[in-house]
Design a protein around this motif. Structure first.
Motif: not given
Length: 233
Positions: A128-133, A117-126
């Protein structure tokens, strides 16, 4: 999509037996629980408590330490592991219970491909905040991966949109198909491998003619009007 929840499961289970036992005796008892078994769900369960049949495809003793036994079980969905441990103890004559349980596979999805879940949270942050998918794309699977293991029917482009609107799949709209039987769950896909719908076969694959109904969608996956409305031509 219950296609995944209703698919086969695999577990690693830690069982504790309530008396001393011989390894040969345990393995003999465990072997009796392979194949079709009868189970009555435990008192604390989410389903009606009535005896039902379940199939155990694989049941292997991995390790034994004292009275604790590590098992690997592959079974159809709805098989209760704690009840399985209890019933093994009953046959042994002294009782047993489940101490720990870990699901290692659900359908085609296996534990080694899971993410934290930690990795998923980081991926979602990138995203939403950095437009990096980039990281999110490494984690997400196309929904079509869930179609592995069930028969697939390739639908002609001109028939795709009618199915998206809920129409049944007719024989003229089929390009190719795998083998299936009437009543089987089938996946309807496009030439490109895009998921259109999950449905039930209305006939056997070897009885498909030039006309007639072939499959009825239970769950439409594709949005309407992604493909052109060919029936208006």
């Amino acid at each position: 999509m219950n296609l995944v929840t209703k698919s086969g499961k695999e577990y690693v289970c830690l069982m504790e037996i309530h008396c001393d036992f011989k390894e040969s005796e345990l393995k003999d008892v465990v072997s009796q629980f392979k194949g079709v078994i009868y189970q009555k769900p435990p008192v604390r369960s989410s389903v009606k408590r009535r005896v039902r049949k379940r199939k155990v495809d694989e049941l292997e003793v991995l390790e034994i330490e004292g009275r604790r036994v590590l098992l690997r079980i592959s079974s159809e969905p709805g098989t209760y592991m704690r009840k399985l441990c209890h019933d093994i103890g009953v046959v042994l004559g002294c009782g047993a219970h489940m101490r720990e349980l870990r699901r290692t596979r659900s359908g085609v999805f296996v534990e080694r491909d899971s993410v934290t879940l930690h990795r998923l949270s980081e991926a979602l942050y990138l995203y939403r905040e950095c437009k990096d998918d980039t990281e999110l794309r490494k984690i997400l699977y196309p929904m079509e991966v869930a179609f592995c293991g069930i028969p697939k029917i390739i639908v002609d482009d001109e028939a795709v949109n009618s199915i998206a609107y809920g129409a049944q799949l007719m024989a003229p709209g089929i390009v190719a198909h795998q083998e299936f039987r009437r009543g089987d769950t089938v996946a309807l896909i496009t030439w490109k491998g895009e998921g259109i719908a999950i449905g039930k076969a209305l006939t056997d694959s070897d009885k498909i003619g030039k006309k007639g109904e072939v499959a009825k969608p239970d769950r439409v996956l594709m949005d309407k009007d992604v493909y052109p409305k060919a029936w208006k031509k």
